[in-house]
Design a protein around this motif. Structure first.
Motif, PDB file in Angstrom:
ATOM      1  N   TYR A 253       0.840  -1.198   0.000  1.00 34.34           N
ATOM      2  CA  TYR A 253       0.000   0.000   0.000  1.00 34.34           C
ATOM      3  C   TYR A 253       0.878   1.252   0.000  1.00 34.34           C
ATOM      4  O   TYR A 253       0.638   2.216  -0.736  1.00 34.34           O
ATOM      5  CB  TYR A 253      -0.872   0.046   1.250  1.00 34.34           C
ATOM      6  N   ASN A 254       1.880   1.254   0.871  1.00 33.03           N
ATOM      7  CA  ASN A 254       2.727   2.429   1.047  1.00 33.03           C
ATOM      8  C   ASN A 254       3.466   2.782  -0.244  1.00 33.03           C
ATOM      9  O   ASN A 254       3.442   3.936  -0.702  1.00 33.03           O
ATOM     10  CB  ASN A 254       3.737   2.180   2.173  1.00 33.03           C
ATOM     11  N   SER A 257       1.080   3.944  -3.076  1.00 32.32           N
ATOM     12  CA  SER A 257       0.577   5.297  -2.871  1.00 32.32           C
ATOM     13  C   SER A 257       1.663   6.338  -3.123  1.00 32.32           C
ATOM     14  O   SER A 257       1.408   7.378  -3.749  1.00 32.32           O
ATOM     15  CB  SER A 257       0.045   5.433  -1.442  1.00 32.32           C
ATOM     16  N   LYS A 260       2.107   6.467  -6.817  1.00 35.66           N
ATOM     17  CA  LYS A 260       0.838   6.635  -7.547  1.00 35.66           C
ATOM     18  C   LYS A 260       0.692   5.593  -8.649  1.00 35.66           C
ATOM     19  O   LYS A 260       0.491   5.903  -9.837  1.00 35.66           O
ATOM     20  CB  LYS A 260       0.707   8.045  -8.117  1.00 35.66           C
ATOM     21  N   GLY A 291      -6.460   0.719   3.681  1.00 36.94           N
ATOM     22  CA  GLY A 291      -5.396   1.478   3.029  1.00 36.94           C
ATOM     23  C   GLY A 291      -5.102   2.787   3.709  1.00 36.94           C
ATOM     24  O   GLY A 291      -4.092   3.418   3.418  1.00 36.94           O
ATOM     25  N   ILE A 294      -5.263   5.491   1.240  1.00 32.73           N
ATOM     26  CA  ILE A 294      -5.712   5.098  -0.099  1.00 32.73           C
ATOM     27  C   ILE A 294      -7.241   5.103  -0.127  1.00 32.73           C
ATOM     28  O   ILE A 294      -7.872   4.518   0.763  1.00 32.73           O
ATOM     29  CB  ILE A 294      -5.179   3.705  -0.472  1.00 32.73           C
ATOM     30  N   GLY A 323      -3.484   7.370  -8.743  1.00 33.98           N
ATOM     31  CA  GLY A 323      -2.841   6.358  -7.924  1.00 33.98           C
ATOM     32  C   GLY A 323      -3.767   5.204  -7.571  1.00 33.98           C
ATOM     33  O   GLY A 323      -4.820   5.016  -8.202  1.00 33.98           O
TER      34      GLY A 323
END
Length: 435
Positions: A253-254, A257, A260, A291, A294, A323
């Motif tokens: 996730y990191n 993000s 993007k 997220g 997110i 993203g």
């Protein structure tokens, strides 16, 4: 068999149109012996009898020759439906709740979902006969997820999932015959009989991954390639509620993000990770909010139209350069976690039956098609028969096709590489890998 008269129970034959005498209440409804209606008789009665005759012919000649009492022009070509509103996280807008489906789309979705359902039921049968061995995770009950996702993306887009992969292999372009042969470990399988249930691949489909959660960072890598190449493609990255607590998912996730990446993270929440309910496994079951930074959507995963519209929304989000986005599909599997799990030790049979009766994705779509005059019962029965035949033919192939020979064991390790020697289980075992 000829149908019975709905009023008197007598046999209704095609001679109702030719005008032959019959011992039936139709004579009381004003039929002349020449087969035409007398003056003053409602035309609707004649249409009813024509409909009965056509249905009778379909039953007599078999489903393959079944015909609808109506022409295609009589069907509704498209209809508008109200669908369940999605829950949203960090989004100013949400997917539409009023959507359009054409007759052609509806029949296509129905055919695909029926094929997936019958394929999994046949796999269950072959596993119990010990023709399919090893791990086998079935997808029946979750068909609306795969079909809805595929309806909203392109075949040039990319998809990666976990080990419950038979349905996605089919929607990505694999054939039933290839999938069934792979399950039985035959040369005609989609992975040449060397992958089995969990490891199936085709163009722009990267499996089928047996390690829980491991496909998520791989999917982000595919999305990175899409962004790097600038081809306006995206990657759909699927995992289950059981994998949702894995650390590697949050790491992904990191990065996604930060960079993007055009990736749709989709948690297929079927309420049980193996035999553990989500309530017992997760401190928060709002997987669409996992997220944090997110944006997320929670979607009715039993409704193919809900999944389709949510995926369209998510795909537009990714392609516009915003993203990643996260989707939680609330769905349900009818079988256990795998074929070694009977599936009723941690949930009741009544629970399973309730979902089948109230939320089955195929039944929901079928009801929409029929109630909106987009298809006839006869037409859907023809599709059912065609699907069953395709599955039976594939199963026959999967049980008669030869197994791959030992000399092919190490082939396809590399792509476009000269043949290389591969070390066997001992120094004397000399194997060769051919690309």
């Amino acid at each position: 068999m000829w149908p019975k008269c709905t009023q008197c129970g007598s046999t209704v034959r095609a001679t109702a149109i030719t005008g032959a005498e019959e011992d039936c209440c139709r004579k009381d409804r004003g039929f002349r012996k020449d087969g035409f209606l007398p003056t003053g008789t409602e035309p609707g009665k004649m249409l009813t009898n024509i409909s009965n005759v056509l249905r009778a012919c379909a039953q007599r000649n078999g489903a393959a020759a079944a015909v609808s009492a109506r022409s295609y022009a009589d069907f509704t070509t498209q209809a508008t439906f109200e669908i369940k509103k999605c829950d949203v996280h960090k989004l100013d807008e949400a997917p539409a709740t009023e959507v359009v489906m054409t007759r052609e789309e509806g029949l296509k979705y129905y055919h695909t979902m029926q094929t997936m359902r019958r394929m999994e039921l046949k796999a269950d049968q072959l596993y119990k006969q010990k023709i399919i061995r090893g791990f086998c995770h079935l997808y029946d009950g979750q068909e609306a997820c795969a079909v809805g996702i595929e309806a909203a993306i392109n075949l040039t887009d990319h998809l990666i999932t976990a080990y419950r992969a038979h349905g996605y292999t089919y929607t990505r372009g694999g054939t039933v015959k290839e999938i069934m042969a792979e399950l039985t470990g035959r040369r005609g399988g989609i992975a040449k009989g060397k992958g089995g249930s969990m490891h199936m691949y085709c163009k722009n489909f990267y499996g089928g991954n047996g390690i829980v959660g491991a496909q998520v960072p791989l999917g982000a890598g595919v999305a990175l390639a899409c962004k790097y190449q600038g081809n306006n493609e995206l990657c759909v990255c699927l995992y289950g509620d059981g994998a949702a607590n894995q650390g590697q998912i949050f790491e992904t996730y990191n990065m996604a993000s930060l960079w993007k990446l055009p990736v749709i993270f989709i948690c297929e929440n079927n309420r049980y990770g193996m035999g553990t309910s989500v309530e017992r496994a997760a401190a928060s079951t709002d997987y669409y909010k996992r997220g944090e930074f997110i944006p997320g959507l929670r979607v009715d995963g039993m409704d193919v139209l809900c999944v389709r519209e949510a995926t369209r929304f998510a795909a537009d989000h990714c392609r516009s350069g915003k993203g990643p986005i996260l989707m939680e599909l609330q769905t349900y599997r009818y079988h256990g976690h795998s074929m070694s799990d009977p599936g009723v030790s941690y949930r009741t049979r009544e629970e399973i039956q309730e979902v089948r009766s109230k939320s089955d994705p195929i039944s929901l779509l079928k009801d929409r098609l029929l109630s909106n005059n987009m298809a006839s019962v006869e037409e859907l029965k023809v599709i059912d028969v065609e699907v069953r035949k395709e599955i039976e033919d594939a199963a026959q192939f999967a049980t008669t096709d030869p197994e791959p020979p030992l000399e092919e064991l190490c082939n396809h390790i590399f792509s476009n590489n000269p043949p290389v020697e591969v070390r066997g289980t001992n120094p004397w075992a000399k194997l060769k890998s051919v690309s």
